[in-house]
Write an enzyme that holds these catalytic residues in place. Structure first.
Site, PDB file in Angstrom:
ATOM      1  N   LEU A  82      -7.596  -1.581   3.399  1.00 46.83           N
ATOM      2  CA  LEU A  82      -6.819  -2.477   2.695  1.00 46.83           C
ATOM      3  C   LEU A  82      -6.214  -2.346   1.581  1.00 46.83           C
ATOM      4  CD1 LEU A  82      -8.745  -6.286   3.462  1.00 46.83           C
ATOM      5  CD2 LEU A  82      -7.298  -4.848   5.305  1.00 46.83           C
ATOM      6  N   ALA A  83      -7.249  -1.303   1.316  1.00 45.33           N
ATOM      7  CA  ALA A  83      -6.029  -0.596  -0.251  1.00 45.33           C
ATOM      8  C   ALA A  83      -4.892  -0.338   0.371  1.00 45.33           C
ATOM      9  CB  ALA A  83      -7.298   0.442  -0.641  1.00 45.33           C
ATOM     10  N   SER A  86       1.345  -1.331  -2.005  1.00 46.16           N
ATOM     11  CA  SER A  86       1.312  -2.437  -1.117  1.00 46.16           C
ATOM     12  C   SER A  86       2.891  -2.783  -1.666  1.00 46.16           C
ATOM     13  CB  SER A  86       0.406  -3.700  -1.348  1.00 46.16           C
ATOM     14  OG  SER A  86       0.282  -4.683  -2.223  1.00 46.16           O
ATOM     15  N   SER A 127       1.414  -2.770   9.372  1.00 45.94           N
ATOM     16  CA  SER A 127       2.331  -3.639   8.015  1.00 45.94           C
ATOM     17  C   SER A 127       3.900  -4.185   9.463  1.00 45.94           C
ATOM     18  CB  SER A 127       2.623  -2.997   6.542  1.00 45.94           C
ATOM     19  OG  SER A 127       4.419  -3.231   6.599  1.00 45.94           O
ATOM     20  N   GLU A 129       6.414  -3.835   8.300  1.00 50.18           N
ATOM     21  CA  GLU A 129       7.404  -3.118   7.769  1.00 50.18           C
ATOM     22  C   GLU A 129       8.190  -2.043   8.551  1.00 50.18           C
ATOM     23  OE1 GLU A 129       9.004  -3.632   4.320  1.00 50.18           O
ATOM     24  OE2 GLU A 129       9.058  -5.093   5.326  1.00 50.18           O
ATOM     25  N   TYR A 151       6.917   3.043   1.397  1.00 52.78           N
ATOM     26  CA  TYR A 151       6.109   2.596   1.962  1.00 52.78           C
ATOM     27  C   TYR A 151       6.088   2.445   3.010  1.00 52.78           C
ATOM     28  CZ  TYR A 151       2.946  -1.686   2.719  1.00 52.78           C
ATOM     29  OH  TYR A 151       1.915  -2.789   3.416  1.00 52.78           O
TER      30      TYR A 151
HETATM   31  P1  NDP Z   1      -2.581  -6.396  -2.883  1.00 49.27           P
HETATM   32  O1  NDP Z   1      -1.191  -5.505  -3.068  1.00 49.27           O
HETATM   33  O2  NDP Z   1      -2.639  -7.106  -3.104  1.00 49.27           O
HETATM   34  O3  NDP Z   1      -3.791  -5.451  -3.305  1.00 49.27           O
HETATM   35  C1  NDP Z   1      -4.020  -3.615  -2.463  1.00 49.27           C
HETATM   36  C2  NDP Z   1      -5.687  -3.694  -3.029  1.00 49.27           C
HETATM   37  O4  NDP Z   1      -5.437  -1.842  -3.262  1.00 49.27           O
HETATM   38  C3  NDP Z   1      -6.422  -3.543  -4.472  1.00 49.27           C
HETATM   39  O5  NDP Z   1      -7.262  -3.875  -4.149  1.00 49.27           O
HETATM   40  C4  NDP Z   1      -6.092  -2.589  -5.298  1.00 49.27           C
HETATM   41  O6  NDP Z   1      -6.767  -2.690  -6.274  1.00 49.27           O
HETATM   42  C5  NDP Z   1      -6.415  -1.362  -3.751  1.00 49.27           C
HETATM   43  N1  NDP Z   1      -5.980  -0.335  -4.342  1.00 49.27           N
HETATM   44  C6  NDP Z   1      -4.821  -0.294  -4.698  1.00 49.27           C
HETATM   45  N2  NDP Z   1      -4.455   1.267  -5.165  1.00 49.27           N
HETATM   46  C7  NDP Z   1      -5.918   1.945  -4.877  1.00 49.27           C
HETATM   47  C8  NDP Z   1      -7.126   3.017  -5.546  1.00 49.27           C
HETATM   48  N3  NDP Z   1      -6.259   4.584  -5.498  1.00 49.27           N
HETATM   49  N4  NDP Z   1      -8.156   3.687  -4.505  1.00 49.27           N
HETATM   50  C9  NDP Z   1      -8.361   1.987  -4.363  1.00 49.27           C
HETATM   51  N5  NDP Z   1      -8.536   0.952  -4.051  1.00 49.27           N
HETATM   52  C10 NDP Z   1      -6.719   0.531  -4.859  1.00 49.27           C
HETATM   53  O7  NDP Z   1      -2.707  -6.237  -0.836  1.00 49.27           O
HETATM   54  P2  NDP Z   1      -2.928  -7.116   0.346  1.00 49.27           P
HETATM   55  O8  NDP Z   1      -4.020  -7.570  -0.268  1.00 49.27           O
HETATM   56  O9  NDP Z   1      -1.573  -8.282  -0.048  1.00 49.27           O
HETATM   57  O10 NDP Z   1      -2.234  -5.785   0.957  1.00 49.27           O
HETATM   58  C11 NDP Z   1      -4.144  -5.523   1.608  1.00 49.27           C
HETATM   59  C12 NDP Z   1      -2.963  -4.445   3.172  1.00 49.27           C
HETATM   60  O11 NDP Z   1      -2.355  -5.051   3.775  1.00 49.27           O
HETATM   61  C13 NDP Z   1      -2.261  -3.401   1.784  1.00 49.27           C
HETATM   62  O12 NDP Z   1      -2.938  -2.342   2.411  1.00 49.27           O
HETATM   63  C14 NDP Z   1      -0.218  -3.624   2.457  1.00 49.27           C
HETATM   64  O13 NDP Z   1      -0.197  -2.893   2.270  1.00 49.27           O
HETATM   65  C15 NDP Z   1      -1.454  -4.308   3.499  1.00 49.27           C
HETATM   66  N6  NDP Z   1      -0.209  -5.552   4.257  1.00 49.27           N
HETATM   67  C16 NDP Z   1       0.048  -6.350   3.551  1.00 49.27           C
HETATM   68  C17 NDP Z   1       0.619  -7.821   3.749  1.00 49.27           C
HETATM   69  C18 NDP Z   1       0.977  -8.900   3.135  1.00 49.27           C
HETATM   70  O14 NDP Z   1       2.104  -9.845   3.031  1.00 49.27           O
HETATM   71  N7  NDP Z   1       0.311  -9.267   1.978  1.00 49.27           N
HETATM   72  C19 NDP Z   1       1.641  -7.083   5.574  1.00 49.27           C
HETATM   73  C20 NDP Z   1       1.001  -6.008   6.048  1.00 49.27           C
HETATM   74  C21 NDP Z   1       0.489  -5.194   5.182  1.00 49.27           C
HETATM   75  P3  NDP Z   1      -6.306  -2.234  -7.541  1.00 49.27           P
HETATM   76  O15 NDP Z   1      -6.724  -4.193  -7.694  1.00 49.27           O
HETATM   77  O16 NDP Z   1      -7.145  -2.020  -8.496  1.00 49.27           O
HETATM   78  O17 NDP Z   1      -4.853  -2.890  -7.888  1.00 49.27           O
HETATM   79  P1  GDR Z   2       8.171  -7.010   1.485  1.00 51.41           P
HETATM   80  O1  GDR Z   2       7.566  -8.405   0.355  1.00 51.41           O
HETATM   81  O2  GDR Z   2       8.642  -6.143   1.061  1.00 51.41           O
HETATM   82  O3  GDR Z   2       8.720  -7.551   2.668  1.00 51.41           O
HETATM   83  O4  GDR Z   2       6.509  -6.563   1.180  1.00 51.41           O
HETATM   84  P2  GDR Z   2       8.600  -8.423  -1.329  1.00 51.41           P
HETATM   85  O5  GDR Z   2       7.976 -10.390  -0.597  1.00 51.41           O
HETATM   86  O6  GDR Z   2       8.329  -7.828  -2.288  1.00 51.41           O
HETATM   87  O7  GDR Z   2      10.138  -9.215  -0.489  1.00 51.41           O
HETATM   88  C1  GDR Z   2      10.964  -9.509   0.860  1.00 51.41           C
HETATM   89  C2  GDR Z   2      11.999  -9.830   0.811  1.00 51.41           C
HETATM   90  O8  GDR Z   2      12.536 -10.030  -0.357  1.00 51.41           O
HETATM   91  C3  GDR Z   2      13.569  -9.971  -0.991  1.00 51.41           C
HETATM   92  N1  GDR Z   2      13.914  -9.867  -2.476  1.00 51.41           N
HETATM   93  C4  GDR Z   2      12.534  -9.790  -3.232  1.00 51.41           C
HETATM   94  N2  GDR Z   2      11.651  -9.470  -3.676  1.00 51.41           N
HETATM   95  C5  GDR Z   2      11.180  -8.909  -4.551  1.00 51.41           C
HETATM   96  N3  GDR Z   2       9.984  -8.162  -4.971  1.00 51.41           N
HETATM   97  N4  GDR Z   2      11.426  -9.684  -5.783  1.00 51.41           N
HETATM   98  C6  GDR Z   2      12.757  -9.825  -5.797  1.00 51.41           C
HETATM   99  O9  GDR Z   2      13.464 -10.210  -7.311  1.00 51.41           O
HETATM  100  C7  GDR Z   2      13.821 -10.088  -4.954  1.00 51.41           C
HETATM  101  N5  GDR Z   2      14.692 -10.990  -3.845  1.00 51.41           N
HETATM  102  C8  GDR Z   2      15.170 -10.637  -3.078  1.00 51.41           C
HETATM  103  C9  GDR Z   2      13.181  -8.380  -0.836  1.00 51.41           C
HETATM  104  O10 GDR Z   2      14.399  -6.819  -0.754  1.00 51.41           O
HETATM  105  C10 GDR Z   2      12.399  -8.392   0.745  1.00 51.41           C
HETATM  106  O11 GDR Z   2      13.860  -8.380   1.720  1.00 51.41           O
HETATM  107  C11 GDR Z   2       5.830  -6.941   1.795  1.00 51.41           C
HETATM  108  C12 GDR Z   2       4.150  -6.321   1.407  1.00 51.41           C
HETATM  109  O12 GDR Z   2       3.299  -6.799   0.834  1.00 51.41           O
HETATM  110  C13 GDR Z   2       4.106  -5.171   1.763  1.00 51.41           C
HETATM  111  O13 GDR Z   2       2.827  -4.722   1.607  1.00 51.41           O
HETATM  112  C14 GDR Z   2       3.942  -5.494   3.345  1.00 51.41           C
HETATM  113  O14 GDR Z   2       3.896  -4.970   3.694  1.00 51.41           O
HETATM  114  C15 GDR Z   2       4.827  -6.363   3.657  1.00 51.41           C
HETATM  115  O15 GDR Z   2       5.243  -7.675   2.850  1.00 51.41           O
HETATM  116  C16 GDR Z   2       5.192  -7.238   5.429  1.00 51.41           C
END
Ligand code: NDP
Ligand code: GDR
Length: 328
Positions: A82-83, A86, A127, A129, A151
């Site tokens: 999951l890291a 993001s 993702s 994305e 990303y």
């Molecule tokens: P978060 O951003 O909340 O968590 C990211 C995690 O990655 C944290 O624990 C962070 O650690 C760790 N990390 C970042 N860099 C490193 C590194 N160099 N070495 C070790 N650990 C690291 O993400 P989410 O929980 O929301 O998402 C989990 C995964 O799913 C991600 O890969 C994200 O891209 C993917 N994803 C998320 C979606 C969503 O809507 N949430 C949708 C689709 C995919 P630290 O706390 O130290 O920063």
């Molecule tokens: P996303 O999530 O880019 O889909 O990625 P985010 O919530 O950042 O943006 C969603 C949409 O909202 C629009 N937006 C804004 N976004 C942010 N962050 N801040 C703002 O002020 C704002 N205003 C409008 C963005 O343009 C975008 O269209 C998330 C992450 O969790 C990824 O790691 C993951 O892979 C995808 O969801 C699925």
């Protein structure tokens, strides 16, 4: 007792996945990168009340030898990768770091598993994305990818490496193509949490406005608690595969504003401003997932709806701010 290794354990999904696996009797080991603020990195695990039950192992996604050592030491049955860096918006500011952690980091983890524990089952956090610029009204496992950010490009590399290691080396490696999922533990920079936090602060008189970017962007938003179930289910299948995980419902950022502010009795139009600085160089306008395969093969479905999700987030933000004000 099976052992799960989770990279990204301190993030939103890592916390909910830890809670789920602990409830199923797993030993949970989390990769922890060194931080000068180590006292606060476990905040989400603490919030869910599971921090005392997980073990931590030092390592970093950029350091292959650390990953090999962790895998050798904990001998996981399941690895959840999951890291990542993001945050999509940050990936234009730090494209190379995003490539090295979100992309090559996954390759490092696959290599560590291949070298030190090839029998372990592997989950890659792919993702929606990766679909980016919409090619079909509903996106499923056969929809062509068109990534729109550094990303998404890094995630696409990690996704294909996962497929390739499955096909090349017979690893039990699955990729979950998850659409946006949120919760009270969502990072504060993501749009839903920015909005629910702002609605709470404005309601309590701590702020007056919130600047946002593109209000017309549309996403398929589910709850992280539901989505970590799908991750686990993928690794319980006899054969590895790729699955789209989504609700099938699309809402706009404006809808999030309307509902979150409405939940506390406010009209978002009096508090939301737009700031061109928050627009992205290339936007993903709209995404809607078709999770039929996950439903049919895994028996998975999204349970928590959009309004229930946002209500939980707004209530959690109200509680946090009230507590900070001493009104908790
Ligand atoms: P978060 O951003 O909340 O968590 C990211 C995690 O990655 C944290 O624990 C962070 O650690 C760790 N990390 C970042 N860099 C490193 C590194 N160099 N070495 C070790 N650990 C690291 O993400 P989410 O929980 O929301 O998402 C989990 C995964 O799913 C991600 O890969 C994200 O891209 C993917 N994803 C998320 C979606 C969503 O809507 N949430 C949708 C689709 C995919 P630290 O706390 O130290 O920063
Ligand atoms: P996303 O999530 O880019 O889909 O990625 P985010 O919530 O950042 O943006 C969603 C949409 O909202 C629009 N937006 C804004 N976004 C942010 N962050 N801040 C703002 O002020 C704002 N205003 C409008 C963005 O343009 C975008 O269209 C998330 C992450 O969790 C990824 O790691 C993951 O892979 C995808 O969801 C699925």
């Amino acid at each position: 007792m099976p052992t799960a290794l989770i990279t990204g354990i301190t993030g939103q999904d890592g916390a909910y996945l830890s809670q789920l696996l602990l409830s199923k009797g797993y030993r949970v080991v989390g990769l922890l990168r060194r931080s000068a603020s180590s006292d606060v990195v476990g905040e989400r695990l603490r919030w869910l009340g599971v921090i005392e039950e997980v073990e931590f192992a030092d390592g970093n996604m950029a350091d292959l030898s650390s990953l090999i050592r962790v895998v050798q030491a904990c001998r996981p049955d399941e690895v959840y990768n999951l890291a990542a860096q993001s945050f999509v918006a940050a990936s234009w500011q730090q494209p190379l770091l995003t490539g090295s952690i979100t992309g090559l980091g996954a390759a490092n983890m696959l290599e560590a598993v291949r070298i030190a524990r090839p029998e372990a089952r592997f989950y890659q956090a792919s993702s929606s994305e990766m679909f980016g610029k919409r090619q079909q009204a509903l996106q499923n496992e056969r929809t062509p990818f068109y990534p729109r950010s550094p990303y998404a490009i890094a995630k696409l590399y990690a996704h294909w490496m996962t497929v390739n290691y499955r096909e090349s080396f017979g690893l039990h490696a699955s990729s979950g193509i998850l659409f946006n999922h949120e919760s009270p533990l969502r990072g504060i920079e993501f749009v839903t949490r920015r909005i629910t936090d702002a609605a709470a602060r404005i309601k309590l008189g701590l702020a007056r406005e919130i600047p946002l970017g593109n209000l017309e962007a549309q996403r398929d938003w589910g709850h992280a608690r539901d989505y970590v179930q799908a991750m686990w289910l993928m690794l319980q299948q006899t054969a590895p595969d790729d699955y789209v995980v989504a609700t099938g419902q699309t809402r706009s950022v404006r809808d999030v504003c309307r509902f979150a502010f409405g939940h506390v009795g406010l009209d978002y139009r009096e508090h939301v401003t737009t700031d061109p600085q928050l627009l992205r160089p290339a936007e993903v306008d709209t995404l809607t997932g078709d999770a039929a395969k996950a439903r049919d093969a895994l028996g998975w479905e999204s349970r928590i709806g959009f309004e229930e999700l946002l209500a939980e987030m707004v209530e959690a933000d109200l509680a946090r701010h009230r507590q900070a004000l001493g009104r908790g």
